[in-house]
Design a protein around this motif. Structure first.
Motif, PDB file in Angstrom:
ATOM      1  N   TRP A  28       0.837  -1.197   0.000  1.00 23.31           N
ATOM      2  CA  TRP A  28       0.000   0.000   0.000  1.00 23.31           C
ATOM      3  C   TRP A  28       0.874   1.250   0.000  1.00 23.31           C
ATOM      4  N   ARG A  29       1.646   1.447  -1.070  1.00 21.86           N
ATOM      5  CA  ARG A  29       2.464   2.666  -1.159  1.00 21.86           C
ATOM      6  C   ARG A  29       1.603   3.889  -1.421  1.00 21.86           C
ATOM      7  N   SER A  30       0.616   3.733  -2.286  1.00 22.87           N
ATOM      8  CA  SER A  30      -0.229   4.857  -2.696  1.00 22.87           C
ATOM      9  C   SER A  30      -1.682   4.441  -2.663  1.00 22.87           C
ATOM     10  N   LEU A  31      -2.502   5.239  -1.952  1.00 24.32           N
ATOM     11  CA  LEU A  31      -3.926   4.951  -1.818  1.00 24.32           C
ATOM     12  C   LEU A  31      -4.689   6.197  -2.256  1.00 24.32           C
ATOM     13  N   LEU A  32      -5.306   6.125  -3.430  1.00 22.60           N
ATOM     14  CA  LEU A  32      -5.943   7.289  -4.046  1.00 22.60           C
ATOM     15  C   LEU A  32      -7.438   7.314  -3.747  1.00 22.60           C
ATOM     16  N   TYR A  33      -7.887   8.413  -3.127  1.00 26.95           N
ATOM     17  CA  TYR A  33      -9.313   8.599  -2.886  1.00 26.95           C
ATOM     18  C   TYR A  33     -10.035   8.933  -4.190  1.00 26.95           C
ATOM     19  N   VAL A  34     -11.171   8.287  -4.402  1.00 28.10           N
ATOM     20  CA  VAL A  34     -12.023   8.570  -5.554  1.00 28.10           C
ATOM     21  C   VAL A  34     -13.470   8.621  -5.072  1.00 28.10           C
ATOM     22  N   PRO A  35     -14.174   9.730  -5.307  1.00 21.46           N
ATOM     23  CA  PRO A  35     -15.599   9.778  -4.931  1.00 21.46           C
ATOM     24  C   PRO A  35     -16.390   8.774  -5.757  1.00 21.46           C
ATOM     25  N   VAL A  36     -17.108   7.892  -5.089  1.00 22.07           N
ATOM     26  CA  VAL A  36     -17.746   6.787  -5.790  1.00 22.07           C
ATOM     27  C   VAL A  36     -18.856   7.262  -6.724  1.00 22.07           C
ATOM     28  N   SER A  40     -27.286   7.297  -2.991  1.00 19.10           N
ATOM     29  CA  SER A  40     -26.869   6.947  -4.350  1.00 19.10           C
ATOM     30  C   SER A  40     -25.420   6.487  -4.375  1.00 19.10           C
ATOM     31  N   ALA A  41     -24.595   7.032  -3.489  1.00 18.05           N
ATOM     32  CA  ALA A  41     -23.202   6.596  -3.416  1.00 18.05           C
ATOM     33  C   ALA A  41     -23.118   5.135  -2.979  1.00 18.05           C
ATOM     34  N   ARG A  42     -23.908   4.783  -1.967  1.00 17.97           N
ATOM     35  CA  ARG A  42     -23.899   3.389  -1.513  1.00 17.97           C
ATOM     36  C   ARG A  42     -24.351   2.443  -2.626  1.00 17.97           C
ATOM     37  N   ALA A  43     -25.340   2.880  -3.373  1.00 12.61           N
ATOM     38  CA  ALA A  43     -25.859   2.037  -4.455  1.00 12.61           C
ATOM     39  C   ALA A  43     -24.827   1.831  -5.563  1.00 12.61           C
ATOM     40  N   ALA A  44     -23.870   2.750  -5.660  1.00 19.40           N
ATOM     41  CA  ALA A  44     -22.874   2.684  -6.739  1.00 19.40           C
ATOM     42  C   ALA A  44     -21.633   1.884  -6.364  1.00 19.40           C
ATOM     43  N   VAL A  45     -21.486   1.532  -5.095  1.00 17.81           N
ATOM     44  CA  VAL A  45     -20.221   0.958  -4.629  1.00 17.81           C
ATOM     45  C   VAL A  45     -19.858  -0.335  -5.340  1.00 17.81           C
ATOM     46  N   ARG A  46     -20.781  -1.286  -5.399  1.00 20.27           N
ATOM     47  CA  ARG A  46     -20.384  -2.596  -5.894  1.00 20.27           C
ATOM     48  C   ARG A  46     -19.985  -2.556  -7.363  1.00 20.27           C
ATOM     49  N   ASP A  47     -20.749  -1.850  -8.193  1.00 19.10           N
ATOM     50  CA  ASP A  47     -20.394  -1.757  -9.608  1.00 19.10           C
ATOM     51  C   ASP A  47     -19.069  -1.038  -9.802  1.00 19.10           C
ATOM     52  N   ALA A  48     -18.828   0.013  -9.029  1.00 17.44           N
ATOM     53  CA  ALA A  48     -17.559   0.738  -9.129  1.00 17.44           C
ATOM     54  C   ALA A  48     -16.399  -0.155  -8.704  1.00 17.44           C
ATOM     55  N   ALA A  49     -16.591  -0.882  -7.615  1.00 17.16           N
ATOM     56  CA  ALA A  49     -15.535  -1.775  -7.136  1.00 17.16           C
ATOM     57  C   ALA A  49     -15.244  -2.876  -8.148  1.00 17.16           C
ATOM     58  N   ARG A  50     -16.292  -3.398  -8.771  1.00 25.77           N
ATOM     59  CA  ARG A  50     -16.095  -4.454  -9.765  1.00 25.77           C
ATOM     60  C   ARG A  50     -15.293  -3.927 -10.955  1.00 25.77           C
ATOM     61  N   LEU A  51     -15.623  -2.726 -11.418  1.00 28.22           N
ATOM     62  CA  LEU A  51     -14.922  -2.134 -12.555  1.00 28.22           C
ATOM     63  C   LEU A  51     -13.429  -1.983 -12.261  1.00 28.22           C
TER      64      LEU A  51
END
Length: 295
Positions: free
Chosen positions: A8-16, A48-59
């Motif tokens: 875990w050298r770099s951990l980039l935040y991305v708004p889901v 809406s963010a919670r609803a988007a988590v799984r698809d975003a994580a899969r991508l």
């Protein structure tokens, strides 16, 4: 380190909720993408963010990049976030404002229930913890040892400095506090992460690099970032330099040769070396191999 810890050298935040950012996330070069349900998401957009988590994580995970999800701190929000985030496509959770071992234990219990309900391997969801309050820092040693899921611990610079009432955050203002987190992490055999400067420094990359280099010199293993331009800096700073690799390879070879010959003392380039020095060199080579394997 006696157990297998992540790279875990770099951990980039991305708004889901930002589809554009999510689609490009895996191409940014970060070791980890942290899908955010907390600070970057307004209250009205949390559902809406919670609803988007799984698809975003899969991508992102399908593209070969590890995914963490940063949840919210208030318990009612955290519970909803966990329901949305514990899936096979997610490798872990980023836990803000940890304040006690019990706090971490409660989260661990809920996650285990969700893993069992969803047919996942128990323990597959790992944790990264954020210390962001004075109470959390006071309890950091107990927190660091409270769950086998906890892989890394970091001082959350912005929230912590705000909690202290600091009007601004300089590059060395939180060094003492960061080192308390670091020592707790090392004692618990998990990753010490973070740097003392501001994570929001996205215009002066020399200043950001300086913060990262100071952190690495103190023994930190990586850090979080909010802008893609910060990613290559973290990857570079928290990776062994070519001269370090050359030195480590030569030192380990000289030591192993001396041990094979039954020599009790080992001289290397004008200095005597012993077990702790050689073990540090071996860690450099292990890290180099892990980075090469990922690349």
């Amino acid at each position: 380190m006696s157990r297998a810890l992540p790279l875990w050298r770099s951990l980039l935040y991305v708004p889901v909720t930002s589809q554009r950012f999510v689609e490009k996330a895996a191409a940014r070069g970060a070791d980890v993408i942290k899908l955010d349900l907390e600070d970057s998401i307004p209250p009205t957009e949390k559902p809406s963010a919670r609803a988007a988590v799984r698809d975003a994580a899969r991508l992102i995970s399908d593209a070969g990049t590890e995914v963490l999800v940063r949840i919210n701190r208030p318990w009612r929000m955290a519970s909803l976030d966990l329901e949305a985030a514990v899936w096979p496509e997610v490798s872990g959770l980023c836990l803000p404002k940890l304040e006690s071992a019990d706090h971490l234990g409660f989260l661990d219990e809920i996650v285990e229930e969700l893993e069992r309900e969803r047919g996942m391997t128990v323990g597959s969801i790992r944790f990264m913890g954020l210390i962001e309050t004075p109470r959390g820092l006071n309890n950091v040693r107990e927190i660091a040892k409270a769950s086998p899921r906890l892989m890394g611990l970091s001082l959350g610079q912005e929230d912590y400095s705000a909690a202290l009432g600091m009007p601004s955050l300089g590059p060395e203002d939180l060094l003492e506090d960061m080192r308390l987190v670091q020592r707790a992490a090392r004692e618990a055999d998990i990753l010490p992460l973070g740097y003392a400067g501001s994570i929001a420094e996205i215009t002066d990359m020399d200043a950001f690099r300086g913060s990262a280099k100071r952190a690495r010199a103190l023994g930190m293993e990586g850090g979080s970032c909010v802008h893609p331009a910060q990613v290559p800096i973290l990857n570079e700073v928290f990776s062994p330099r070519p001269d370090e690799i050359e030195m480590a390879e030569a030192m380990v070879a000289a030591y192993d040769d001396a041990m094979a010959k039954g020599l009790g003392a080992v001289s290397f380039r004008g200095k005597m070396i012993d077990v702790p020095v050689v073990e540090r060199a071996r860690r450099v080579l292990v890290l180099h191999d892990r980075i090469a394997a990922r690349s």
